[in-house]
Motif scaffolding. Sequence first.
Motif, PDB file in Angstrom:
ATOM      1  N   ILE B 321      15.677  35.655  15.506  1.00  0.00           N
ATOM      2  CA  ILE B 321      16.236  34.316  15.704  1.00  0.00           C
ATOM      3  C   ILE B 321      15.160  33.390  16.269  1.00  0.00           C
ATOM      4  N   ALA B 322      14.394  33.925  17.230  1.00  0.00           N
ATOM      5  CA  ALA B 322      13.336  33.114  17.838  1.00  0.00           C
ATOM      6  C   ALA B 322      12.257  32.776  16.811  1.00  0.00           C
ATOM      7  N   ARG B 323      11.909  33.761  15.967  1.00  0.00           N
ATOM      8  CA  ARG B 323      10.862  33.518  14.968  1.00  0.00           C
ATOM      9  C   ARG B 323      11.308  32.495  13.926  1.00  0.00           C
ATOM     10  N   GLU B 324      12.566  32.599  13.525  1.00  0.00           N
ATOM     11  CA  GLU B 324      13.081  31.603  12.578  1.00  0.00           C
ATOM     12  C   GLU B 324      13.038  30.219  13.203  1.00  0.00           C
ATOM     13  N   ARG B 325      13.421  30.183  14.453  1.00  0.00           N
ATOM     14  CA  ARG B 325      13.445  28.907  15.147  1.00  0.00           C
ATOM     15  C   ARG B 325      12.038  28.304  15.193  1.00  0.00           C
ATOM     16  N   LEU B 326      11.055  29.176  15.365  1.00  0.00           N
ATOM     17  CA  LEU B 326       9.670  28.733  15.405  1.00  0.00           C
ATOM     18  C   LEU B 326       9.249  28.175  14.034  1.00  0.00           C
ATOM     19  N   VAL B 327       9.495  28.961  12.988  1.00  0.00           N
ATOM     20  CA  VAL B 327       9.028  28.579  11.660  1.00  0.00           C
ATOM     21  C   VAL B 327       9.750  27.331  11.147  1.00  0.00           C
ATOM     22  N   PHE B 328      11.085  27.338  11.231  1.00  0.00           N
ATOM     23  CA  PHE B 328      11.805  26.202  10.680  1.00  0.00           C
ATOM     24  C   PHE B 328      11.657  24.978  11.575  1.00  0.00           C
ATOM     25  N   GLY B 329      11.416  25.226  12.855  1.00  0.00           N
ATOM     26  CA  GLY B 329      11.121  24.117  13.770  1.00  0.00           C
ATOM     27  C   GLY B 329       9.790  23.470  13.431  1.00  0.00           C
ATOM     28  N   LEU B 330       8.815  24.293  13.071  1.00  0.00           N
ATOM     29  CA  LEU B 330       7.489  23.754  12.753  1.00  0.00           C
ATOM     30  C   LEU B 330       7.487  22.977  11.434  1.00  0.00           C
ATOM     31  N   ARG B 331       8.492  23.232  10.597  1.00  0.00           N
ATOM     32  CA  ARG B 331       8.584  22.441   9.366  1.00  0.00           C
ATOM     33  C   ARG B 331       9.028  21.007   9.664  1.00  0.00           C
ATOM     34  N   ARG B 332       9.512  20.791  10.875  1.00  0.00           N
ATOM     35  CA  ARG B 332       9.795  19.411  11.273  1.00  0.00           C
ATOM     36  C   ARG B 332       8.483  18.803  11.749  1.00  0.00           C
ATOM     37  N   ILE B 333       8.277  17.558  11.393  1.00  0.00           N
ATOM     38  CA  ILE B 333       6.956  16.984  11.607  1.00  0.00           C
ATOM     39  C   ILE B 333       6.602  16.887  13.091  1.00  0.00           C
ATOM     40  N   GLU B 334       7.596  16.631  13.950  1.00  0.00           N
ATOM     41  CA  GLU B 334       7.268  16.574  15.382  1.00  0.00           C
ATOM     42  C   GLU B 334       7.014  17.970  15.941  1.00  0.00           C
ATOM     43  N   GLY B 335       7.358  18.990  15.172  1.00  0.00           N
ATOM     44  CA  GLY B 335       7.086  20.362  15.597  1.00  0.00           C
ATOM     45  C   GLY B 335       8.093  20.858  16.615  1.00  0.00           C
ATOM     46  N   ILE B 336       7.652  21.814  17.438  1.00  0.00           N
ATOM     47  CA  ILE B 336       8.567  22.332  18.445  1.00  0.00           C
ATOM     48  C   ILE B 336       8.046  21.950  19.820  1.00  0.00           C
ATOM     49  N   ASN B 337       8.978  21.720  20.711  1.00  0.00           N
ATOM     50  CA  ASN B 337       8.585  21.471  22.085  1.00  0.00           C
ATOM     51  C   ASN B 337       8.400  22.821  22.770  1.00  0.00           C
ATOM     52  N   ILE B 338       7.175  23.062  23.242  1.00  0.00           N
ATOM     53  CA  ILE B 338       6.842  24.401  23.728  1.00  0.00           C
ATOM     54  C   ILE B 338       7.701  24.812  24.925  1.00  0.00           C
ATOM     55  N   ALA B 339       7.845  23.898  25.872  1.00  0.00           N
ATOM     56  CA  ALA B 339       8.622  24.238  27.068  1.00  0.00           C
ATOM     57  C   ALA B 339      10.072  24.532  26.699  1.00  0.00           C
ATOM     58  N   GLU B 340      10.594  23.696  25.797  1.00  0.00           N
ATOM     59  CA  GLU B 340      11.986  23.859  25.408  1.00  0.00           C
ATOM     60  C   GLU B 340      12.169  25.167  24.639  1.00  0.00           C
ATOM     61  N   PHE B 341      11.192  25.455  23.783  1.00  0.00           N
ATOM     62  CA  PHE B 341      11.250  26.699  23.021  1.00  0.00           C
ATOM     63  C   PHE B 341      11.275  27.894  23.967  1.00  0.00           C
ATOM     64  N   ASN B 342      10.321  27.907  24.910  1.00  0.00           N
ATOM     65  CA  ASN B 342      10.245  29.040  25.838  1.00  0.00           C
ATOM     66  C   ASN B 342      11.539  29.216  26.618  1.00  0.00           C
ATOM     67  N   GLU B 343      12.185  28.086  26.904  1.00  0.00           N
ATOM     68  CA  GLU B 343      13.399  28.162  27.698  1.00  0.00           C
ATOM     69  C   GLU B 343      14.593  28.642  26.877  1.00  0.00           C
ATOM     70  N   HIS B 344      14.707  28.145  25.644  1.00  0.00           N
ATOM     71  CA  HIS B 344      15.929  28.411  24.878  1.00  0.00           C
ATOM     72  C   HIS B 344      15.823  29.521  23.840  1.00  0.00           C
ATOM     73  N   ALA B 345      14.616  29.819  23.394  1.00  0.00           N
ATOM     74  CA  ALA B 345      14.517  30.794  22.312  1.00  0.00           C
ATOM     75  C   ALA B 345      14.593  32.223  22.839  1.00  0.00           C
ATOM     76  N   GLY B 346      14.496  32.352  24.173  1.00  0.00           N
ATOM     77  CA  GLY B 346      14.570  33.702  24.738  1.00  0.00           C
ATOM     78  C   GLY B 346      13.240  34.432  24.658  1.00  0.00           C
ATOM     79  N   PHE B 347      12.239  33.806  24.072  1.00  0.00           N
ATOM     80  CA  PHE B 347      10.921  34.422  23.970  1.00  0.00           C
ATOM     81  C   PHE B 347       9.869  33.398  24.345  1.00  0.00           C
ATOM     82  N   ASP B 348       8.804  33.887  24.890  1.00  0.00           N
ATOM     83  CA  ASP B 348       7.689  33.044  25.225  1.00  0.00           C
ATOM     84  C   ASP B 348       6.861  32.874  23.955  1.00  0.00           C
ATOM     85  N   LEU B 349       6.519  31.650  23.618  1.00  0.00           N
ATOM     86  CA  LEU B 349       5.780  31.379  22.400  1.00  0.00           C
ATOM     87  C   LEU B 349       4.499  32.201  22.321  1.00  0.00           C
ATOM     88  N   GLU B 350       3.818  32.287  23.467  1.00  0.00           N
ATOM     89  CA  GLU B 350       2.548  33.015  23.528  1.00  0.00           C
ATOM     90  C   GLU B 350       2.744  34.484  23.152  1.00  0.00           C
TER      91      GLU B 350
END
Lengths: 606, 391
Positions: B321-350
Amino acid sequence: MAKKIPQKNIRNFCIVAHIDHGKSTLADRMLEVTGTVQKREMKAQLLDDMELERSRGITIKARSVAMRYKLKGQEYELNLIDTPGHVDFHYEVSRALICCEGALLLADAFQGVEAQTVANGYAAMEHDLKIVPVINKVDLVNARVDQVKEELEQTLAVDPDEVMPVSAKTGVGVEDLLQSIVANIPPPEGDPEATLQAMVFDSLYDAYRGAIIYVRIMNGTVKKGQKIKLLRKGTTHEVVELGQFAPKREAREELCAGQVGYLICNIKSLDDVHIGDTVSVIGNDAAEPLEGYQEPKRMVYCGLYPSDGQDFEELRDALTKLAINDPSFEFEPETSDALGFGFRCGFLGLLHMEIVQQRLEQEADVDLVQTAPNVTYEIVDQNGNVNEIHKPQDVPDSGKISEFRQPIVRVNMVQPEEYIGSVMKLCGERRGIHVRTEYLSPTRMMLTYDIPLAEVIYDLHDKLKSATRGYGTMDYELRGYEQADLVRMDILVNGKKVDALAIICNRADADRRGRSVVKKLKNEIDRHMFEVAVQAAIGTRVIARETVKAMRKNVTAKCYGGDISRKRKLWQKQKEGKKRMKSIGRVDIPQKAFMAVLDTGDDKGK
Amino acid sequence: MNNSALTFTPPRSVYVHVPFCKHRCGYCDFTVVENRLDLETSFLQAIETELSWLETPRPVDTVFIGGGTPTEMSPAGLTKLFELLGDWFPREQGGSASESSEFSVEANPDGLTAEKVAILHDHGVNRLSLGAQSFNNEKLQSLDRQHSAKDVANALQLARETFPQVSLDLIFAAPGESLASWREDLEAAIQSGVDHVSTYGLTFEKGTSFWSQMNHGTMVVVDESLQRDMYLLTIDLLTTAGFEHYEISNFARPGSAGNNRCRHNEVYWTGGSWFAIGPGASRFVDGTRSTNHRSTTAYLNRVLKGESPVAESEPLDAEMIARERLVFGLRRIEGINIAEFNEHAGFDLESLAGPAIQEFCELGLLEPSDGNLRLTRKGLLVSDSLWPDLL
């Protein structure tokens, strides 16, 4: 319990033939006619029990079968020792020959005498075997029995009147052939009362019984429960079971001089059983060791790497398992910058290599990357030391080489007369030196060339087939090593040398090979997000270059609710595909590319 | 972190698939039935049954009715469909799509009558997505479309008078298309005054008539480098005209009432969940992706027999779920907000994709920007080559 057969009623023989001339079918038919196997139990290629042998229609391992045959009130034991027909397994053929007194020399009534008919026929004669010439497939409409007789006479000095016509398929002539075997092949010699002396001609590992040793008793008698000694290492063992193959293992009480069979002695590892070893009695009264076999020489090497580095140990286990029943195959760990940890493997020839690879894929579930095969070279250094080179990466800088030598083989090629021109051209292109031309019959000729093995191993056989519309056949034997003007050619991908892609080639061919290899690689490497340069170089000099252009556009437009899982699966699949590739720097190189270096550049202009 | 620790908020969106079409276009591989309005009654029955399995009405913020051609249904059928949806998916009424709830319907220029537009409007549809594809008759023909440039103009006028938001679908790289011809389409789209444009390069999907024509060499695919130029021209012209490029294929012109993005589609791209109703429709509910049977008749048979229409179902683990969120989020031109991703995706981007992201940044394909991670223009063009390494 089978009745004991007197020595004078034993016949030991093998069948020598060119591949596909019907050796296994003839064996099947003899098993049926002698009643060794009931018709309803019959399946084709009965003696070939490896799945691979059946699927490829070839015999890889030697084996024996004992048949009982009644003639004029007498009962005979006919031991057929089946052997592989392919050139790579020459040494297996000679092992079988030592155990026989006679050989059926089999030729196809249409194909006639072929390269391996000649090679195997000579080998049988060199072992002083009584030759029973047989022409098979006489039922074919296009059979040309008289001409084939002539070819046999011309090449192997066979008396045309002795030739037995048979059809292994329909069974015609098989009964006569069996009678001829009894009448013409001499019974084995050897004294059943003398000290035990038996030749180990093959071995097989059985998971439940341990080593199964195939033996021909030369002198003496071996009995169940007896203690024996393997002379090479001096190890002693107790015979827990012995018997004959009929064609399944059948236990006997004893095996006497002249007989062929098997011994089971609770030997847990085939390392202790050497092909060509002598079995005798324990103590100081052991017989003299028999003259063994020459260790088969491995002529072709290649690297085998697991696609997934995680599978290294699995690959090692699989190779170990394979080597147990195939002593001619060897392997040792090696490391490549490009491919990681893997093994350098030695084979008797290309077919052998192909078979090992197929068995690995069938029997062990390991995805492999194979590097291009190369022959064993010799390099003499400045101090006069000769070093064997099994891989291109080991070739030192040219300043450290005083002599670079390569193996030369003598190749016999048999084909109809009209193709002589194209075959000679082919051999010329492969740096062959003409030795002689012989007529086998007014329409068929045998050409003999000395050719560097490196030029033979990859595709000479295929090229011969296409130059002769499939009629040409070949066989070769090692002649020795000769000096040549050889160089190591390196391949660089984005400036990085890829060790597993290096090749050794003739200096004069380097430019052509280099151009052809980089072109091939260019086509094998997918476009990346950046430009990829592929270069061929000798030392520091770049001799060829191709560029894989950067990808211009790769973006999926539509991606809505229903597309998400489909796209994700597609990309995951691509990820799996990428995992199977090897990364050099950031460049993903597909496995197939590691064979690209075999491209000889023959197809130029096409 | 495992699946059981994940809490899934109930979906606030629904997709409804209407499979009817007058004609299946040569490139189309969607769930479509051609000229089968005789199935309308069973379709509505099946929809009603499938809806009843929701047990209670589910309030939503976005509704998207896609197809097929939803407006192909009869006026009575459309009315019935809207009534059913209104019962089961109540939404806040009134105001613009950006302010309260978004209710989108797809339509084709031909057959979009004033009567049907009125029905849509009366039932609260506030966003119309028009499958125009082009303003050029020749190109429309080459795309196997049934409508004309005139139909597009008429439909656009009607739609713009009625709905607060209108979106245009445009296809580029049609067989034989030139860069100049594509420029004309883009300029016409800008002139038309729509608030939203979705644009796609023509793709050849297995099983379509275009696919076999391509394989037989009777249809020539526009060369990659021209496709690239067309895509770049799209971005340049639309953004110059004031559109915001907010997802790979989507552009929205902000207005007084908001940014005019498609809120429903943003749910897909940001890892949200949604219900789905109808043949071939896919949903993401409680961490499971599932899809109804893609054959309309199979869907109808199953539902009307009381059987589940779901043909494929895949529960995702937390990492996927986190990986999908990363990939499909990155298809949006503004990309993903790193802090928000780390908080809500349940995984640390790094920890999820650190080395790959690092490498793509070095290659100039991804870039950090104001706490976001996003594609560069270079990365955008080859973005499909990035996703395998992030999944």
